[in-house]
Every structure is written in C-alpha cells, then in structure tokens.
Design an enzyme around this catalytic site. Sequence first.
Site, mmCIF file in Angstrom:
data_model
loop_
_atom_site.group_PDB
_atom_site.id
_atom_site.type_symbol
_atom_site.label_atom_id
_atom_site.label_comp_id
_atom_site.label_asym_id
_atom_site.label_seq_id
_atom_site.Cartn_x
_atom_site.Cartn_y
_atom_site.Cartn_z
ATOM 1 N N ASN A 131 0.800 -1.243 0.000
ATOM 2 C CA ASN A 131 0.000 0.000 0.000
ATOM 3 C C ASN A 131 0.827 1.285 0.000
ATOM 4 O O ASN A 131 0.402 2.270 -0.596
ATOM 5 C CB ASN A 131 -1.037 -0.017 1.132
ATOM 6 C CG ASN A 131 -0.420 -0.035 2.497
ATOM 7 O OD1 ASN A 131 0.669 -0.576 2.692
ATOM 8 N ND2 ASN A 131 -1.089 0.563 3.467
ATOM 9 N N GLY A 207 2.222 -5.079 7.517
ATOM 10 C CA GLY A 207 1.252 -5.808 6.702
ATOM 11 C C GLY A 207 0.017 -6.120 7.513
ATOM 12 O O GLY A 207 -0.309 -5.411 8.471
ATOM 13 N N SER A 208 -0.639 -7.207 7.140
ATOM 14 C CA SER A 208 -1.913 -7.538 7.780
ATOM 15 C C SER A 208 -1.689 -8.105 9.178
ATOM 16 O O SER A 208 -0.642 -8.688 9.474
ATOM 17 C CB SER A 208 -2.659 -8.552 6.922
ATOM 18 O OG SER A 208 -1.882 -9.728 6.812
ATOM 19 N N THR A 209 -2.687 -7.971 10.013
ATOM 20 C CA THR A 209 -2.610 -8.517 11.369
ATOM 21 C C THR A 209 -2.500 -10.040 11.323
ATOM 22 O O THR A 209 -1.765 -10.640 12.103
ATOM 23 C CB THR A 209 -3.817 -8.042 12.197
ATOM 24 O OG1 THR A 209 -3.738 -6.614 12.314
ATOM 25 C CG2 THR A 209 -3.826 -8.642 13.589
ATOM 26 N N VAL A 211 -1.045 -12.052 9.035
ATOM 27 C CA VAL A 211 0.338 -12.482 8.744
ATOM 28 C C VAL A 211 1.265 -12.045 9.877
ATOM 29 O O VAL A 211 2.164 -12.789 10.272
ATOM 30 C CB VAL A 211 0.821 -11.954 7.371
ATOM 31 C CG1 VAL A 211 2.288 -12.307 7.143
ATOM 32 C CG2 VAL A 211 -0.037 -12.531 6.243
ATOM 33 N N GLY A 212 1.014 -10.868 10.453
ATOM 34 C CA GLY A 212 1.840 -10.388 11.568
ATOM 35 C C GLY A 212 1.847 -11.365 12.735
ATOM 36 O O GLY A 212 2.888 -11.584 13.368
ATOM 37 N N GLU A 229 3.922 -3.582 12.292
ATOM 38 C CA GLU A 229 3.013 -2.468 11.990
ATOM 39 C C GLU A 229 1.862 -3.091 11.222
ATOM 40 O O GLU A 229 2.039 -3.503 10.078
ATOM 41 C CB GLU A 229 3.713 -1.404 11.133
ATOM 42 C CG GLU A 229 4.879 -0.714 11.812
ATOM 43 C CD GLU A 229 4.475 0.260 12.911
ATOM 44 O OE1 GLU A 229 3.268 0.425 13.174
ATOM 45 O OE2 GLU A 229 5.388 0.838 13.516
ATOM 46 N N GLU A 433 8.013 2.841 15.100
ATOM 47 C CA GLU A 433 8.956 3.215 14.061
ATOM 48 C C GLU A 433 9.068 4.733 14.026
ATOM 49 O O GLU A 433 8.297 5.446 14.658
ATOM 50 C CB GLU A 433 8.466 2.694 12.706
ATOM 51 C CG GLU A 433 8.383 1.178 12.661
ATOM 52 C CD GLU A 433 8.205 0.641 11.259
ATOM 53 O OE1 GLU A 433 7.140 0.887 10.662
ATOM 54 O OE2 GLU A 433 9.121 -0.026 10.762
HETATM 55 P P1 NAP Z 1 0.119 -8.934 3.937
HETATM 56 O O1 NAP Z 1 -0.607 -9.909 3.120
HETATM 57 O O2 NAP Z 1 0.237 -9.190 5.385
HETATM 58 O O3 NAP Z 1 1.556 -8.777 3.259
HETATM 59 C C1 NAP Z 1 2.523 -7.895 3.746
HETATM 60 C C2 NAP Z 1 3.891 -8.366 3.330
HETATM 61 O O4 NAP Z 1 4.167 -9.617 3.952
HETATM 62 C C3 NAP Z 1 4.020 -8.615 1.822
HETATM 63 O O5 NAP Z 1 5.327 -8.267 1.423
HETATM 64 C C4 NAP Z 1 3.804 -10.105 1.726
HETATM 65 O O6 NAP Z 1 4.406 -10.674 0.582
HETATM 66 C C5 NAP Z 1 4.482 -10.586 2.979
HETATM 67 N N1 NAP Z 1 4.009 -11.889 3.430
HETATM 68 C C6 NAP Z 1 2.823 -12.498 3.178
HETATM 69 N N2 NAP Z 1 2.774 -13.701 3.777
HETATM 70 C C7 NAP Z 1 3.957 -13.869 4.432
HETATM 71 C C8 NAP Z 1 4.504 -14.893 5.245
HETATM 72 N N3 NAP Z 1 3.854 -16.021 5.520
HETATM 73 N N4 NAP Z 1 5.754 -14.726 5.744
HETATM 74 C C9 NAP Z 1 6.441 -13.589 5.509
HETATM 75 N N5 NAP Z 1 5.976 -12.586 4.739
HETATM 76 C C10 NAP Z 1 4.741 -12.711 4.221
HETATM 77 O O7 NAP Z 1 -0.494 -7.494 3.846
HETATM 78 P P2 NAP Z 1 -0.893 -6.729 2.531
HETATM 79 O O8 NAP Z 1 -2.154 -7.345 2.064
HETATM 80 O O9 NAP Z 1 0.240 -6.647 1.609
HETATM 81 O O10 NAP Z 1 -1.079 -5.242 3.105
HETATM 82 C C11 NAP Z 1 -2.248 -4.780 3.681
HETATM 83 C C12 NAP Z 1 -2.198 -4.802 5.201
HETATM 84 O O11 NAP Z 1 -1.067 -4.125 5.700
HETATM 85 C C13 NAP Z 1 -3.379 -4.114 5.832
HETATM 86 O O12 NAP Z 1 -3.926 -4.915 6.835
HETATM 87 C C14 NAP Z 1 -2.802 -2.842 6.443
HETATM 88 O O13 NAP Z 1 -3.481 -2.314 7.507
HETATM 89 C C15 NAP Z 1 -1.444 -3.263 6.785
HETATM 90 N N6 NAP Z 1 -0.550 -2.106 6.840
HETATM 91 C C16 NAP Z 1 -0.136 -1.637 8.048
HETATM 92 C C17 NAP Z 1 0.683 -0.522 8.144
HETATM 93 C C18 NAP Z 1 1.168 0.010 9.456
HETATM 94 O O14 NAP Z 1 2.143 0.756 9.476
HETATM 95 N N7 NAP Z 1 0.576 -0.342 10.581
HETATM 96 C C19 NAP Z 1 1.100 0.099 6.983
HETATM 97 C C20 NAP Z 1 0.669 -0.409 5.767
HETATM 98 C C21 NAP Z 1 -0.151 -1.524 5.715
HETATM 99 P P3 NAP Z 1 3.629 -10.939 -0.808
HETATM 100 O O15 NAP Z 1 2.346 -10.182 -0.756
HETATM 101 O O16 NAP Z 1 4.576 -10.440 -1.819
HETATM 102 O O17 NAP Z 1 3.436 -12.405 -0.919
#
Ligand code: NAP
Length: 454
Positions: A131, A207-209, A211-212, A229, A433
């Site tokens: 994003n 990323g997402s909660t 995966v986090g 985050e 951060e």
């Molecule tokens: P995501 O599916 O959790 O992915 C985030 C990152 O993690 C991507 O680079 C993804 O790689 C990687 N990933 C996925 N599965 C993984 C695993 N099992 N092990 C290690 N890495 C893995 O999130 P998203 O859909 O990209 O982003 C949207 C989410 O991010 C939303 O929930 C949003 O709120 C959150 N977000 C939070 C902040 C903050 O600062 N708090 C900022 C921005 C976004 P690939 O997608 O390349 O496979």
Amino acid sequence: MVTHDVVSPVDETVIASVPSATQDAVDDAIERASRAHGAWAAVAPGDRARLLRRAAEAVDSAREELAALEVRNSGHTIANARWEAGNVRDVLAYYAGAPERHSGRQIPVPGGVDFTFYEPLGVVGVIVPWNFPMPIASWGFAPALAAGNCVVLKPAELTPLTAVRIAELCHDAGIPQDVFQVVTGAGSTVGWRFVTHEKVRKVCFTGSTAVGKQIMAGCAEQVKRVTLELGGKSANIVFSDADLERAAASAPTSIFDNAGQDCCARSRLLVERSVYERFMSLLEPAVRAFKVKDPSAEDAQMGPLISAEQRRVVSGYVTGSAKVAFRGSAPEGPGYWFPPTVLAPVSPDDRVAREEIFGPVLSVIPFEDEADAVRIANDTVYGLSGSIWTNDVSRALRVARGVESGTLSVNSHSSVRYWTPFGGFKQSGLGRELGPDALSGFSEVKNVFIATER
Ligand code: NAP
Ligand code: MG
C-alpha cells in the site's frame, strides 16, 4: 529463473517482470549480508552519515522518476507519489543525523565506571506491504542502516519496482551492495525465510494482522526481535462544538486517500447525534466532488485499488444489507476502480464497522456524548490512529488520552511525520517506528563495567 509479472492497476497491463527468489537465493542474500556486516558496523559514524546523506540526495534527484514508477505500479496519484518519494529522501536525511548521535550512557556505580553501548543487531529483514511501497521500505531500512545493520528487504510481489530502484540509487550513492539488498518474490518464501534463518536477527514487518501474528509466532522460535506495523480501524470523532465545515471538508481525504488502502484510514466516522443530519449534508457534496481518475492527472485525488482481488474483497462489504448513504464516482473500463462509498448509519456491531476493509468505504456511526464516543472508538481490536474534532481544548485532551491508539490528531488528520513516533496499540502492532528513538529498535543495549579499584 522464475519470474512474476507486475501489473498496473490503472489499466491492467503487464509493466514489468521481476525475479521470484527461491529459498537458495534468499539464503545467499542473507549470507552475503551477514559477511558484510562486520565492515559496515566498523564504518566511522561520520562516514556512515555521509553515505546516508548521499543516498538521500540520489533519491531526491530521482524523485520524478520514482513517482512516475509508483503511479504506474501502484495507481497512486502523482501528488501522493511525489510526497512518498520525498518522504524516502527525508527519512534518509533524518537518519543520516543518527550515527553520530547514537550514544549510550555513563551510569554512576561504586568501584568503577559503567557504560552502555548500542550495538547493531546484524542482519535485519524488512518486509513491506503493497500500500505504501516507498515510505514503509524507508522507515525500516534507513534507521536499520544508520544503526550499523545490514538490510535484506522484501517488497510486496504486487509492487516491487520502486524498492528495486531505490536500492540501486543507494548503491550508486556508495552504500555497499551487500549492505542493502532488495530480494523480490513471494512472502511465503522470501519473507518467511527472514523468520526462520538464524542469521537474520530482526524482522521488521508491515502488513496484515493475520500475517503479523504468524511472523510473531515464528520469531518466538529463535527469540528473534520483531517490529509489527499492522492493520487499523481508526475513528474520526466529530463533536457538535467542532468546526463542522472543516471537519466535513477533510473527512473524505482521511478515508479515500490512496483509495482507502491506508492502515491509518479513518474508516469509522463517529458523529455526535445532535449534529448528525447537518454533518451528513456537508459531507455528501465533499464526497461527490472527490476526483477519482487517471492517477497521473495532476488533480487526481484517488486512483484505482491495487488488484482485482482487492476490489473483490472491498466489494464484498458493499452488498446486501449495507446502507449506502451516497457515493462518489469512478471511471469505467480497465483498471480496478471502485467509487468512494459512504455507509450510514452504521451500528458499531456491523461487520463494516469492525473489520479493516482497506478500501474506499466509510462507515458513519452516530454517538450520544463524549463517553459514548470514546467507548465506541475503543470497541475494536485495533488501535493505530484517529482524529478528534472539537474546539474545546480540555475535551480534546481528555479524548486524546482516552482513545487507545498510537497516533492521534486533533482538528487534522495527520498520522505520520518521520520525526515523530508511529505505531499501534493492541492488534495494530508492536514497537514503534520513526521519530527520534527509531534506532533503539535496531540496536541491542550492552552494559560494560570497568573496575577502577586496585
Ligand atoms: P500482507 O498480506 O500481510 O503482506 C505484507 C507483506 O508480507 C508482503 O510483502 C507479503 O508478501 C508478505 N508476506 C505475506 N505472507 C507472508 C509470510 N507467511 N511470511 C512472511 N511474509 C509474508 O499485507 P498486505 O495485504 O500486503 O497489506 C495490507 C495490510 O497491511 C493491511 O492490513 C494494512 O493495515 C497493513 N498495513 C499496516 C501498516 C502500518 O504501518 N501499521 C502500513 C501499511 C499496511 P507478498 O504479498 O509479496 O506475498
Ligand atoms: Mg496479502
């Protein structure tokens, strides 16, 4: 070599093809980073500072190129993309000031002298979502490098192009190749290897909660340091004594900016019931006027969603019983377009009020009084951001202290300044951060006692 296509969400065309790293390739990058670490940690503070300043200058020179790349790869508006590239420059410049100031303490003890040192961790793995590909990358890699760590960074598969280019610019500026590497590929391969590889000492994940939580559980195996985050469901609280015109004029940007794909999006708009009708009548024209169009247009305020899948997920929240109050417009034809959508009135128990939609969908929730507003704002597993609109300074402070959230803003929607701390309460994350203390998240504290008695 296995590769994956990068698709523009603006017109659905393939714009590039990038390598999908295998586990062997990731291991190779981590080994190289690990070997490079000793020399990088030994670089004099002033020289490390100079390299980071040069990297900031290189990014600044390439600002238009990076912005154009992000418009194409991510569908961000050109105005936003310019800000994002400028943010990378500023983050690098800010943390260029850090190596010379990263000092420990001298603590009075009997029988000797006691010092603390900040030691770098070694190799840090940074995992970035799609994003905000540029800023979020820099919030990890810049302070990590400043603290003397080597960085291996994984951009999201959907949006790798600017990270790859930023690493090239950093290398051109003199930061050694093995000190800062970008490895493209799937999260389950590249990102997960950061979690399992012994030589990665910290994972910095955004990323997402969902995966986090997996990352945190995985890191427990090696007691690996982790910063998370994660998601948000932030409240924009409008009290009856507020400047309603200003609050209504700014509410659309607070949720529809970046097509709502913002962890800080004010996706819940809480309005005091006594001014609810009036506020909605001010909000409607502001939403209808929101310019959703080709993001390369100078006056675009919102582009498309990132992918067909994201549009499918977002659409799933605007069906059936959802009470659509009014919507803006969006282009037809190719591209993952979705119009700004306002759902009202929404009960705090509705799914749309509880789940992070991560799209341009606003849920409006009426409230009765201050206590009710704080209760509803806190009735979520998240706690990242939020806004409070009131002209009563005591109320502003009471509510700011009452809302369980990491970043709050009164009579504005600001969330992120690189020189102030950013992060979440509850399931929005772990650690902070940015800000003056970011390097402490990329350092270990070492205490050394020297006896002075004979
Ligand atoms: P995501 O599916 O959790 O992915 C985030 C990152 O993690 C991507 O680079 C993804 O790689 C990687 N990933 C996925 N599965 C993984 C695993 N099992 N092990 C290690 N890495 C893995 O999130 P998203 O859909 O990209 O982003 C949207 C989410 O991010 C939303 O929930 C949003 O709120 C959150 N977000 C939070 C902040 C903050 O600062 N708090 C900022 C921005 C976004 P690939 O997608 O390349 O496979
Ligand atoms: Mg994902």
